[in-house]
Design a protein around this motif. Structure first.
Motif, mmCIF file in Angstrom:
data_model
loop_
_atom_site.group_PDB
_atom_site.id
_atom_site.type_symbol
_atom_site.label_atom_id
_atom_site.label_comp_id
_atom_site.label_asym_id
_atom_site.label_seq_id
_atom_site.Cartn_x
_atom_site.Cartn_y
_atom_site.Cartn_z
ATOM 1 N N UNK A 12 -7.637 -10.704 -6.274
ATOM 2 C CA UNK A 12 -6.257 -11.122 -6.018
ATOM 3 C C UNK A 12 -6.220 -12.647 -6.080
ATOM 4 N N UNK A 13 -5.162 -13.176 -6.642
ATOM 5 C CA UNK A 13 -4.996 -14.624 -6.709
ATOM 6 C C UNK A 13 -4.610 -15.117 -5.312
ATOM 7 N N UNK A 14 -5.480 -15.879 -4.640
ATOM 8 C CA UNK A 14 -5.170 -16.302 -3.264
ATOM 9 C C UNK A 14 -4.138 -17.431 -3.240
ATOM 10 N N UNK A 15 -3.149 -17.267 -2.395
ATOM 11 C CA UNK A 15 -2.096 -18.275 -2.209
ATOM 12 C C UNK A 15 -1.946 -18.485 -0.707
ATOM 13 N N UNK A 17 17.848 -21.234 7.515
ATOM 14 C CA UNK A 17 16.560 -20.650 7.154
ATOM 15 C C UNK A 17 16.288 -20.916 5.676
ATOM 16 N N UNK A 18 15.033 -21.230 5.347
ATOM 17 C CA UNK A 18 14.631 -21.547 3.982
ATOM 18 C C UNK A 18 13.435 -20.698 3.577
ATOM 19 N N UNK A 19 13.365 -20.401 2.286
ATOM 20 C CA UNK A 19 12.300 -19.567 1.749
ATOM 21 C C UNK A 19 11.554 -20.322 0.655
ATOM 22 N N UNK A 20 10.233 -20.312 0.746
ATOM 23 C CA UNK A 20 9.392 -20.854 -0.320
ATOM 24 C C UNK A 20 8.614 -19.681 -0.904
ATOM 25 N N UNK A 21 8.701 -19.520 -2.212
ATOM 26 C CA UNK A 21 8.057 -18.406 -2.900
ATOM 27 C C UNK A 21 7.118 -18.955 -3.970
ATOM 28 N N UNK A 22 5.887 -18.423 -4.000
ATOM 29 C CA UNK A 22 4.903 -18.815 -5.011
ATOM 30 C C UNK A 22 4.482 -17.545 -5.738
ATOM 31 N N UNK A 23 4.644 -17.543 -7.066
ATOM 32 C CA UNK A 23 4.370 -16.359 -7.877
ATOM 33 C C UNK A 23 3.356 -16.715 -8.961
ATOM 34 N N UNK A 24 2.272 -15.943 -9.021
ATOM 35 C CA UNK A 24 1.241 -16.174 -10.033
ATOM 36 C C UNK A 24 1.235 -15.018 -11.032
ATOM 37 N N UNK A 25 1.332 -15.366 -12.316
ATOM 38 C CA UNK A 25 1.213 -14.398 -13.404
ATOM 39 C C UNK A 25 -0.059 -14.737 -14.166
ATOM 40 N N UNK A 26 -1.019 -13.793 -14.256
ATOM 41 C CA UNK A 26 -2.302 -14.113 -14.880
ATOM 42 C C UNK A 26 -2.187 -14.278 -16.400
ATOM 43 N N UNK A 27 -3.091 -15.070 -16.942
ATOM 44 C CA UNK A 27 -3.227 -15.212 -18.399
ATOM 45 C C UNK A 27 -4.025 -14.014 -18.917
ATOM 46 N N UNK A 59 -5.643 -11.174 -10.455
ATOM 47 C CA UNK A 59 -4.467 -10.323 -10.577
ATOM 48 C C UNK A 59 -3.232 -11.124 -10.184
ATOM 49 N N UNK A 60 -2.092 -10.614 -10.602
ATOM 50 C CA UNK A 60 -0.819 -11.235 -10.227
ATOM 51 C C UNK A 60 -0.661 -11.195 -8.710
ATOM 52 N N UNK A 112 -8.562 -23.823 -8.006
ATOM 53 C CA UNK A 112 -8.457 -24.942 -8.948
ATOM 54 C C UNK A 112 -8.531 -24.498 -10.405
ATOM 55 N N UNK A 113 -9.222 -23.377 -10.650
ATOM 56 C CA UNK A 113 -9.518 -22.975 -12.032
ATOM 57 C C UNK A 113 -8.519 -21.974 -12.606
ATOM 58 N N UNK A 114 -7.334 -21.850 -12.044
ATOM 59 C CA UNK A 114 -6.417 -20.823 -12.545
ATOM 60 C C UNK A 114 -5.926 -21.168 -13.945
ATOM 61 N N UNK A 115 -5.706 -20.115 -14.735
ATOM 62 C CA UNK A 115 -5.269 -20.297 -16.126
ATOM 63 C C UNK A 115 -3.906 -19.691 -16.383
#
Length: 193
Positions: free
Chosen positions: A24-27, A95-105, A111-112, A48-51
């Motif tokens: 899993x991509x750690x966030x 209230x505020x929302x911060x969302x981080x989404x990773x889509x793999x190469x 994984x996403x 650091x090495x995400x693509x």
């Protein structure tokens, strides 16, 4: 395969299968609740090495690279720099929302993943600082009132109490605050008291 020894028969063998899975991509998002008028630095730790593709959204608005910096796998967002998204970069109460989404190469090791985090901006507690001067009989007094809160609006109500030997008299004044923190009121022709 085990080839045995003087006490064990040989050869003995067995096999099994195992699979190397994608990670899993750690966030990791670090932020805090703040008070109106404050800003904060939000940090997002990722490998650091995400693509793949990383998308950061603040209350549904995607942030481009002009709104954050990246150092050693940590993304920093200063809420005070979000001036094109939030007026003056000052978050209003809510209230505020911060969302981080990773889509793999393609052929990525990760994984996403999508991580959201909420924080609140609460009302500020302004202080009132009043400045006056000693004046002479029947002179005008200018009262300066300073609110120690950013961008205050509404009204300031002022009561002037004249205490004399005959008793006290009360005079009320009301001044509109229009996105300012300093207001002045001039009170004319004051008698001794």
């Amino acid at each position: 395969t085990y080839n045995g020894d003087k006490n064990h028969n040989y050869p003995v063998s067995n096999s099994t299968k195992f699979e190397v899975l994608y990670d899993d991509f750690p966030i990791d998002i670090q932020l805090r609740n703040i008070t109106y008028g404050e800003t904060q630095i939000i940090s997002i730790s990722v490998p650091k090495d995400y693509e793949g593709t990383l998308k950061i959204k603040f209350n549904g608005t995607e942030l481009t690279e002009e709104y954050y910096t990246i150092e050693d796998g940590v993304i920093y967002i200063d809420t005070g720099d979000l001036t094109n998204i939030i007026e003056d970069g000052i978050l209003i109460v809510g209230e505020y929302n911060l969302s981080v989404n990773y889509t793999p190469a393609e052929n990525d090791y990760y994984r996403a993943n999508c991580t959201d985090k909420l924080f609140n901006v609460t009302r500020a507690d302004p202080n009132i600082i009043i400045s006056t001067e000693e004046i002479g009989y029947l002179s005008n007094e200018t009262i300066t009132i300073n609110l120690t809160s950013y961008n205050a609006t509404g009204k300031i109500n002022i009561t002037v109490v004249n205490i004399t030997e005959e008793g006290s008299t009360y005079t009320n004044y009301s001044v509109d605050i229009k996105n300012d923190t300093v207001v002045t009121v001039t009170i004319p022709d004051l008698e001794i008291g």
